[in-house]
Design an enzyme around this catalytic site. Sequence first.
Site, PDB file in Angstrom:
ATOM      1  N   GLY A 279       0.725  -1.296   0.043  1.00 26.38           N
ATOM      2  CA  GLY A 279      -0.019   0.058   0.045  1.00 26.38           C
ATOM      3  C   GLY A 279       0.718   1.271  -0.014  1.00 26.38           C
ATOM      4  O   GLY A 279       0.206   2.246   0.554  1.00 26.38           O
ATOM      5  N   GLY A 280       2.035   1.103  -0.443  1.00 25.12           N
ATOM      6  CA  GLY A 280       2.798   2.429  -0.335  1.00 25.12           C
ATOM      7  C   GLY A 280       3.534   2.855   0.902  1.00 25.12           C
ATOM      8  O   GLY A 280       4.238   3.736   0.598  1.00 25.12           O
TER       9      GLY A 280
ATOM     10  N   GLU B  82      13.474  -0.810  -6.672  1.00 23.73           N
ATOM     11  CA  GLU B  82      13.023  -0.852  -8.034  1.00 23.73           C
ATOM     12  C   GLU B  82      13.363   0.384  -8.622  1.00 23.73           C
ATOM     13  O   GLU B  82      13.346   1.560  -7.938  1.00 23.73           O
ATOM     14  CB  GLU B  82      11.577  -0.872  -7.725  1.00 23.73           C
ATOM     15  CG  GLU B  82      10.951  -1.373  -8.972  1.00 23.73           C
ATOM     16  CD  GLU B  82       9.458  -1.833  -8.437  1.00 23.73           C
ATOM     17  OE1 GLU B  82       9.074  -2.931  -8.229  1.00 23.73           O
ATOM     18  OE2 GLU B  82       8.485  -0.970  -8.822  1.00 23.73           O
TER      19      GLU B  82
ATOM     20  N   HIS C 216       0.859   5.935 -19.046  1.00 26.33           N
ATOM     21  CA  HIS C 216       0.354   4.745 -19.199  1.00 26.33           C
ATOM     22  C   HIS C 216       0.072   4.360 -20.787  1.00 26.33           C
ATOM     23  O   HIS C 216      -0.681   5.058 -21.302  1.00 26.33           O
ATOM     24  CB  HIS C 216      -1.093   4.534 -18.475  1.00 26.33           C
ATOM     25  CG  HIS C 216      -1.697   3.214 -18.433  1.00 26.33           C
ATOM     26  ND1 HIS C 216      -1.763   2.199 -17.471  1.00 26.33           N
ATOM     27  CD2 HIS C 216      -2.314   2.663 -19.575  1.00 26.33           C
ATOM     28  CE1 HIS C 216      -2.651   1.239 -17.766  1.00 26.33           C
ATOM     29  NE2 HIS C 216      -2.669   1.393 -19.383  1.00 26.33           N
TER      30      HIS C 216
ATOM     31  N   GLU D  55       1.706  -5.266 -16.703  1.00 22.07           N
ATOM     32  CA  GLU D  55       1.035  -6.408 -16.291  1.00 22.07           C
ATOM     33  C   GLU D  55       0.008  -6.697 -17.796  1.00 22.07           C
ATOM     34  O   GLU D  55       0.050  -5.886 -18.560  1.00 22.07           O
ATOM     35  CB  GLU D  55      -0.096  -6.321 -15.297  1.00 22.07           C
ATOM     36  CG  GLU D  55      -1.154  -5.209 -15.321  1.00 22.07           C
ATOM     37  CD  GLU D  55      -2.088  -4.974 -14.417  1.00 22.07           C
ATOM     38  OE1 GLU D  55      -1.544  -4.903 -13.041  1.00 22.07           O
ATOM     39  OE2 GLU D  55      -3.059  -5.024 -14.332  1.00 22.07           O
TER      40      GLU D  55
ATOM     41  N   ARG E  71      -8.300 -10.137 -21.243  1.00 17.42           N
ATOM     42  CA  ARG E  71      -9.859 -10.033 -21.490  1.00 17.42           C
ATOM     43  C   ARG E  71     -10.047  -8.661 -22.565  1.00 17.42           C
ATOM     44  O   ARG E  71      -8.972  -8.090 -22.829  1.00 17.42           O
ATOM     45  CB  ARG E  71     -10.552  -9.455 -20.370  1.00 17.42           C
ATOM     46  CG  ARG E  71      -9.963  -8.473 -19.581  1.00 17.42           C
ATOM     47  CD  ARG E  71     -10.756  -7.742 -18.566  1.00 17.42           C
ATOM     48  NE  ARG E  71     -10.068  -6.932 -17.492  1.00 17.42           N
ATOM     49  CZ  ARG E  71      -9.681  -5.648 -17.603  1.00 17.42           C
ATOM     50  NH1 ARG E  71     -10.162  -5.136 -18.781  1.00 17.42           N
ATOM     51  NH2 ARG E  71      -9.154  -5.077 -16.960  1.00 17.42           N
TER      52      ARG E  71
ATOM     53  N   ARG F 268     -14.992   8.499 -20.786  1.00 11.87           N
ATOM     54  CA  ARG F 268     -16.008   7.518 -19.968  1.00 11.87           C
ATOM     55  C   ARG F 268     -16.968   8.452 -19.470  1.00 11.87           C
ATOM     56  O   ARG F 268     -16.565   9.345 -18.484  1.00 11.87           O
ATOM     57  CB  ARG F 268     -15.386   6.723 -18.738  1.00 11.87           C
ATOM     58  CG  ARG F 268     -14.152   5.810 -19.556  1.00 11.87           C
ATOM     59  CD  ARG F 268     -13.742   4.893 -18.425  1.00 11.87           C
ATOM     60  NE  ARG F 268     -12.688   3.939 -18.947  1.00 11.87           N
ATOM     61  CZ  ARG F 268     -12.105   3.054 -18.330  1.00 11.87           C
ATOM     62  NH1 ARG F 268     -12.866   2.481 -17.221  1.00 11.87           N
ATOM     63  NH2 ARG F 268     -11.104   2.352 -18.743  1.00 11.87           N
TER      64      ARG F 268
END
Lengths: 77, 460
Positions: free
Chosen positions: B165-166, B201, B209, B289, B293, B339
């Site tokens: 959770g950061g 990391e 994104h 990731e 779908r 959206r």
Amino acid sequence: MTEIPSPLPGTFYQKPAPDQPPFKATGDAVAADDTIGLVEVMKTFIEVKAEVTGSFAGYIAEDAAPVQAGDPLAKVK
Amino acid sequence: MPIRRLFIANRGEIAVRIIRAARALGIETIQAHSEADADMLAVRLADRAICIGPAKAADSYLNIAAVVAAAKDAGADAVHPGYGFLAESAPFAGAVRAAGMAFVGPAAEIIDAMGDKVAARSAAILAGVPVVPGSIGRIDDIERAAQVAAEVGYPVMIKAAAGGGGRGIRVAETEEDLRRLAPQARAEAEAAFGDGGIYLERAVRAPRHIEVQVLGDGTDAVHCHERECSLQRRRQKVWEEAGATCLTEATRAALCASAVALAKSVGYSGAGTLEYLYEEASDSFFFIEMNTRIQVEHPVTEMTTGIDLIEEMLRIAGGEPLRLRQSEIRPQGHAIEVRINAEDPARQFLPFPGRVGALQIPEGAGIRFDHMLYEGYQIPPFYDSLLGKLIVHAPTRAEAIAKLSGALSGLSIDGVKTTIPLHQALAADAEVRAGRFHTQWLEPWLAGGGLTRHLEQEAV
């Protein structure tokens, strides 16, 4: 006796989490900005504020029950 | 064997979208619905509809036994899971196939492997796809940390091995920083989790994104180019584009080639999306990731490539090999999707379901509205707030934004609050128009009054 209405349609919860006690028990003091429950609407949880002061007189809506906007959720004396 | 009778195990706008694609192929449609969804648009459009349980998703759309039994009873030969709900459930894909039906998606083993972040990362590394560089496992001493950081490259994020959770994340810009911050991180992790293990990391700064759409038939795979979805609020995409104009031709080619390499190496079947973080300053991309779908934002790819992705999914699930060669997939122009959610942007995006009043939908060349609405429809409060997606397509990004502004003005949904004003404000914003944003841009813009200022100007 004042009834606290649901501000939104959704699912009403008396408890902050399934393993915790309800926000209020009968006889508890109620202040206007006290949270008395949660309404889950479209995957978002909204706190329901009492908006009245007095003594908690019990829940009307059952825990995890679907409610419409304006449905009575709880009573305050 | 081609699909003849399709069971749609989803709701909302994606169920409508699947019905339309199936119908174009002459496939009979059977729509699943909960008790709260008996009057949804997809139920009205489908050839048949079946109630699969109560309003609560856990008892209906997420109930594997109920969904599989309903599909089987209806005589379906295939199940389309849409997105969300059971779309990425390996047990569901397995149960559908065990019941003798086709699952419109990849094999359960692939869903499983790609759904696990560590396994997906390993698969990516095996396929030669860049991932966010980091330490392999935990680090317990500072000299080792300095050595790893030098290999990974600065800036590095220092994370608690036991954390989540950061919590306890620190960013070191230099080795000096690292030598100062790593002991702090260790002490904090020790205090918080009783475990002072840390890992490192590479910090991706101002990440954009970017994702790549792929189609595979289990043997071969192609890509349908990239999308950019950097405008996000609470990790939810709100505005998506195809293509990503921040990329150079060379980077775009390398990115898309890496996605095909990974899809081929796992024998991917169906439509899938590989998500990446892109760091503009260093012109580098990192796989994060894979979604196994169809995605909400698939229409922008359809608009630029002319491919009907749902149709391709249905054909692949029916046993057809890929019909498209890579050289035939040539994107034209630029597409943007926004959206339209039942949320009030003026009140912290409070969900605002209600009864749909008068409905006005913009029409014209390069304008598409995928939605679940009709006049008089009572939007149920039990599911997510996505009502529809407005998609525009134009020769250039600037023209697409102009077309979007016009289309947004022509869209009105009476009776509910929607995110239309947010998109109008974004379309008018100089930074958005210039394409200067990243995944951490929208929230500070909202907090800084970007939307409020626009709403006030509109009111004047």
